[in-house]
Structures are given as structure tokens and as C-alpha cells.
Write a protein that holds these residues in place. Structure first.
Motif, PDB file in Angstrom:
ATOM      1  N   MET A   1       0.854  -1.187  -0.018  1.00 47.04           N
ATOM      2  CA  MET A   1       0.028   0.292   0.009  1.00 47.04           C
ATOM      3  C   MET A   1       0.912   1.389  -0.045  1.00 47.04           C
ATOM      4  O   MET A   1       0.662   2.272  -0.901  1.00 47.04           O
ATOM      5  N   LEU A   2       1.821   1.380   0.976  1.00 49.12           N
ATOM      6  CA  LEU A   2       2.853   2.350   1.023  1.00 49.12           C
ATOM      7  C   LEU A   2       3.471   2.531  -0.465  1.00 49.12           C
ATOM      8  O   LEU A   2       3.632   3.562  -0.816  1.00 49.12           O
ATOM      9  N   ASN A   3       4.228   1.458  -0.845  1.00 50.50           N
ATOM     10  CA  ASN A   3       4.763   1.393  -2.156  1.00 50.50           C
ATOM     11  C   ASN A   3       4.170   2.092  -3.140  1.00 50.50           C
ATOM     12  O   ASN A   3       4.545   2.900  -4.054  1.00 50.50           O
ATOM     13  N   LYS A   4       2.665   1.734  -3.425  1.00 49.85           N
ATOM     14  CA  LYS A   4       1.818   2.085  -4.219  1.00 49.85           C
ATOM     15  C   LYS A   4       1.609   3.705  -4.308  1.00 49.85           C
ATOM     16  O   LYS A   4       1.717   4.372  -5.238  1.00 49.85           O
ATOM     17  N   ARG A   5       1.663   4.440  -3.100  1.00 51.23           N
ATOM     18  CA  ARG A   5       1.379   5.593  -2.844  1.00 51.23           C
ATOM     19  C   ARG A   5       2.425   6.249  -3.254  1.00 51.23           C
ATOM     20  O   ARG A   5       2.696   7.437  -3.754  1.00 51.23           O
ATOM     21  N   ILE A   6       3.940   5.893  -2.724  1.00 49.11           N
ATOM     22  CA  ILE A   6       5.057   6.434  -3.090  1.00 49.11           C
ATOM     23  C   ILE A   6       5.354   6.528  -4.535  1.00 49.11           C
ATOM     24  O   ILE A   6       5.573   7.554  -5.191  1.00 49.11           O
ATOM     25  N   SER A   7       4.952   5.318  -5.267  1.00 48.62           N
ATOM     26  CA  SER A   7       5.126   5.299  -6.870  1.00 48.62           C
ATOM     27  C   SER A   7       4.210   6.342  -7.503  1.00 48.62           C
ATOM     28  O   SER A   7       4.468   6.825  -8.331  1.00 48.62           O
ATOM     29  N   SER A   8       3.017   6.398  -6.858  1.00 51.00           N
ATOM     30  CA  SER A   8       1.958   7.306  -7.579  1.00 51.00           C
ATOM     31  C   SER A   8       2.368   8.714  -7.311  1.00 51.00           C
ATOM     32  O   SER A   8       2.295   9.560  -8.212  1.00 51.00           O
ATOM     33  N   LEU A   9       3.057   9.165  -6.012  1.00 50.81           N
ATOM     34  CA  LEU A   9       3.521  10.330  -5.661  1.00 50.81           C
ATOM     35  C   LEU A   9       4.681  10.669  -6.782  1.00 50.81           C
ATOM     36  O   LEU A   9       4.712  11.809  -7.410  1.00 50.81           O
ATOM     37  N   MET A  10       5.494   9.740  -7.239  1.00 48.18           N
ATOM     38  CA  MET A  10       6.751   9.896  -8.049  1.00 48.18           C
ATOM     39  C   MET A  10       6.201  10.222  -9.489  1.00 48.18           C
ATOM     40  O   MET A  10       6.792  10.818 -10.131  1.00 48.18           O
ATOM     41  N   ARG A  11       4.961   9.570  -9.854  1.00 41.76           N
ATOM     42  CA  ARG A  11       4.446   9.760 -11.198  1.00 41.76           C
ATOM     43  C   ARG A  11       3.751  11.313 -11.359  1.00 41.76           C
ATOM     44  O   ARG A  11       4.054  11.790 -12.190  1.00 41.76           O
ATOM     45  N   SER A  12       3.174  11.544 -10.207  1.00 43.01           N
ATOM     46  CA  SER A  12       2.180  12.795 -10.327  1.00 43.01           C
ATOM     47  C   SER A  12       3.184  13.975  -9.977  1.00 43.01           C
ATOM     48  O   SER A  12       2.720  14.993 -10.439  1.00 43.01           O
ATOM     49  N   ARG A  13       3.836  13.876  -9.034  1.00 39.58           N
ATOM     50  CA  ARG A  13       4.923  15.267  -8.574  1.00 39.58           C
ATOM     51  C   ARG A  13       6.142  15.064  -8.649  1.00 39.58           C
ATOM     52  O   ARG A  13       6.740  15.125  -7.813  1.00 39.58           O
ATOM     53  N   PRO A  14       6.856  14.543  -9.807  1.00 36.05           N
ATOM     54  CA  PRO A  14       8.109  14.291  -9.754  1.00 36.05           C
ATOM     55  C   PRO A  14       9.229  15.500  -9.259  1.00 36.05           C
ATOM     56  O   PRO A  14      10.065  15.403  -8.880  1.00 36.05           O
ATOM     57  N   MET A  15       8.511  16.648  -9.781  1.00 39.14           N
ATOM     58  CA  MET A  15       9.403  17.873  -9.256  1.00 39.14           C
ATOM     59  C   MET A  15       9.486  17.874  -7.643  1.00 39.14           C
ATOM     60  O   MET A  15      10.651  18.258  -7.038  1.00 39.14           O
ATOM     61  N   THR A  16       8.404  17.648  -7.084  1.00 35.59           N
ATOM     62  CA  THR A  16       8.277  17.664  -5.419  1.00 35.59           C
ATOM     63  C   THR A  16       9.219  16.480  -4.806  1.00 35.59           C
ATOM     64  O   THR A  16      10.017  16.821  -4.039  1.00 35.59           O
ATOM     65  N   VAL A  17       9.254  15.273  -5.607  1.00 37.98           N
ATOM     66  CA  VAL A  17      10.028  14.289  -5.109  1.00 37.98           C
ATOM     67  C   VAL A  17      11.421  14.503  -5.296  1.00 37.98           C
ATOM     68  O   VAL A  17      12.463  14.528  -4.532  1.00 37.98           O
ATOM     69  N   SER A  18      11.785  15.234  -6.662  1.00 32.65           N
ATOM     70  CA  SER A  18      13.110  15.683  -6.883  1.00 32.65           C
ATOM     71  C   SER A  18      13.936  16.880  -5.753  1.00 32.65           C
ATOM     72  O   SER A  18      14.949  16.579  -5.397  1.00 32.65           O
ATOM     73  N   VAL A  19      12.897  17.582  -5.540  1.00 28.31           N
ATOM     74  CA  VAL A  19      13.385  18.621  -4.443  1.00 28.31           C
ATOM     75  C   VAL A  19      13.543  17.996  -3.033  1.00 28.31           C
ATOM     76  O   VAL A  19      14.554  17.919  -2.393  1.00 28.31           O
ATOM     77  N   SER A  20      12.594  17.105  -2.656  1.00 27.84           N
ATOM     78  CA  SER A  20      12.776  16.112  -1.514  1.00 27.84           C
ATOM     79  C   SER A  20      14.117  15.228  -1.612  1.00 27.84           C
ATOM     80  O   SER A  20      14.906  15.030  -0.449  1.00 27.84           O
ATOM     81  N   VAL A  21      14.358  14.895  -2.532  1.00 31.53           N
ATOM     82  CA  VAL A  21      15.637  13.876  -2.756  1.00 31.53           C
ATOM     83  C   VAL A  21      16.784  14.877  -2.677  1.00 31.53           C
ATOM     84  O   VAL A  21      17.611  14.454  -1.800  1.00 31.53           O
ATOM     85  N   LEU A  22      16.873  15.867  -2.909  1.00 30.45           N
ATOM     86  CA  LEU A  22      18.114  16.818  -2.892  1.00 30.45           C
ATOM     87  C   LEU A  22      18.078  17.174  -1.494  1.00 30.45           C
ATOM     88  O   LEU A  22      19.164  17.390  -1.075  1.00 30.45           O
ATOM     89  N   ILE A  23      17.048  17.677  -0.809  1.00 22.94           N
ATOM     90  CA  ILE A  23      17.001  17.804   0.544  1.00 22.94           C
ATOM     91  C   ILE A  23      17.710  16.508   1.353  1.00 22.94           C
ATOM     92  O   ILE A  23      18.544  17.048   2.402  1.00 22.94           O
ATOM     93  N   LEU A  24      17.293  15.582   1.177  1.00 27.29           N
ATOM     94  CA  LEU A  24      17.410  14.393   1.776  1.00 27.29           C
ATOM     95  C   LEU A  24      19.343  13.957   1.649  1.00 27.29           C
ATOM     96  O   LEU A  24      19.942  14.075   2.513  1.00 27.29           O
ATOM     97  N   ALA A  25      19.583  14.181   0.250  1.00 30.68           N
ATOM     98  CA  ALA A  25      21.025  14.307   0.249  1.00 30.68           C
ATOM     99  C   ALA A  25      21.817  15.146   0.722  1.00 30.68           C
ATOM    100  O   ALA A  25      23.010  15.112   1.000  1.00 30.68           O
ATOM    101  N   THR A  26      21.120  16.524   0.826  1.00 29.18           N
ATOM    102  CA  THR A  26      21.847  17.526   1.648  1.00 29.18           C
ATOM    103  C   THR A  26      22.242  17.251   2.963  1.00 29.18           C
ATOM    104  O   THR A  26      23.332  17.375   3.477  1.00 29.18           O
ATOM    105  N   ILE A  27      21.102  16.603   3.428  1.00 32.06           N
ATOM    106  CA  ILE A  27      21.385  16.226   4.933  1.00 32.06           C
ATOM    107  C   ILE A  27      22.380  15.238   5.181  1.00 32.06           C
ATOM    108  O   ILE A  27      23.336  15.167   5.946  1.00 32.06           O
ATOM    109  N   GLY A  28      22.200  14.192   4.201  1.00 27.76           N
ATOM    110  CA  GLY A  28      23.385  13.192   4.205  1.00 27.76           C
ATOM    111  C   GLY A  28      25.026  13.512   3.984  1.00 27.76           C
ATOM    112  O   GLY A  28      25.787  13.176   4.542  1.00 27.76           O
ATOM    113  N   VAL A  29      24.955  14.526   2.955  1.00 26.97           N
ATOM    114  CA  VAL A  29      26.402  14.951   2.816  1.00 26.97           C
ATOM    115  C   VAL A  29      26.902  15.591   3.905  1.00 26.97           C
ATOM    116  O   VAL A  29      27.924  15.461   4.315  1.00 26.97           O
ATOM    117  N   PHE A  30      26.045  16.468   4.693  1.00 20.75           N
ATOM    118  CA  PHE A  30      26.237  17.180   5.650  1.00 20.75           C
ATOM    119  C   PHE A  30      26.644  16.178   6.843  1.00 20.75           C
ATOM    120  O   PHE A  30      27.628  16.374   7.495  1.00 20.75           O
TER     121      PHE A  30
END
Length: 151
Positions: A1-30
């Protein structure tokens, strides 16, 4: 169920997901950078160490966050071919995948180095590999955040 919601979010809002990915990566790099700084200090003080130290835990927690961000990046790039791959920040997502893969190889290699040689030097091959992955991830984050603002 959660996997389907995440996949749906990635298809419908790839820009939002991309920003979130870059923020997560920023925290990881720090976190990686702070852990690496702590590890360098331990090496300079010549403290006896094994692979399992708090500084390594912090460093590889950052690597783990970067790997999660890279995995999501790979999924976004694969699922949203036309929409994301043509954007200027897609290069950052690809660099994040490359840098995280290099860091992923460096972790187990560093563990093996410690098993074979004990305390490793500041510029051991495994540390240089890890620094290369960290540098690529840092460039990916800066490039991605600078380019995604335009979109």
C-alpha cells in the motif's frame, strides 16, 4: 500500500520528489562531512580504532541517507523519462547515483582494510574512494539545488 502511494507520488509530482531527494541528499552530505571531520581528528590524535567507531557510524549514516536519495533518484529517472530527464537538474540526480555507488563500495572496503591492516592511514585507498564519492555527492547537491530553482 505504501509502495503504491510512493510510486503514485513519483509519477504525479516528480518535481516535489526531486526537491525532497535533494534535501535528503543535502542532509546526508552534511552528516557525512561531519563524520569524516571527526574521523580525521581521531586519526590525527592517533587514537586506536577499529571500524566500529562513533565517527564511522556518523559518516556511514550520511552515506546511507545519500544511498536512499540515490535510489529514489534512480526510480524517478526511470519512471519519468520525458518529464525529468530533459530538465537541467537531472544531471545532479545522475551524479548523486554515481557518488553514492562509489561511497557504497568504499564502506565495505574500509571495513576490510581495518580487518587486514588495523588502523588505517588518513590517505588510505578506501578513504580516497570515500572522499571521491563524498565530493561527487556534494557537487550533485549544489548543482541540483541551483538548477531546480529555475523550474
Amino acid at each position: 500500500m505504501l509502495n503504491k502511494r510512493i510510486s503514485s507520488l513519483m509519477r504525479s509530482r516528480p518535481m516535489t520528489v526531486s526537491v525532497s531527494v535533494l534535501i535528503l541528499a543535502t542532509i546526508g552530505v552534511f552528516i557525512q562531512t561531519e563524520g569524516a571531520s571527526w574521523d580525521v581528528t581521531s586519526h590525527l590524535l592517533r587514537r586506536p580504532e577499529t571500524f566500529f567507531t562513533p565517527s564511522h557510524t556518523m559518516l556511514y549514516t550520511g552515506v546511507g541517507l545519500s544511498i536512499i536519495a540515490a535510489a529514489i533518484s534512480a526510480h524517478v529517472l526511470r519512471k519519468n523519462d520525458a518529464e525529468i530527464r530533459t530538465k537541467s537538474f537531472s544531471t545532479a540526480l545522475k551524479l548523486l547515483i554515481i557518488g553514492s555507488a562509489i561511497s557504497l563500495v568504499a564502506g565495505p572496503s574500509d571495513y576490510l582494510w581495518h580487518q587486514v591492516f588495523g588502523v588505517d592511514g588518513l590517505l588510505s585507498p578506501t578513504h580516497l574512494t570515500l572522499v571521491t564519492g563524498m565530493l561527487i555527492n556534494s557537487i550533485a547537491v549544489v548543482l541540483g539545488l541551483a538548477r531546480i530553482i529555475v523550474h
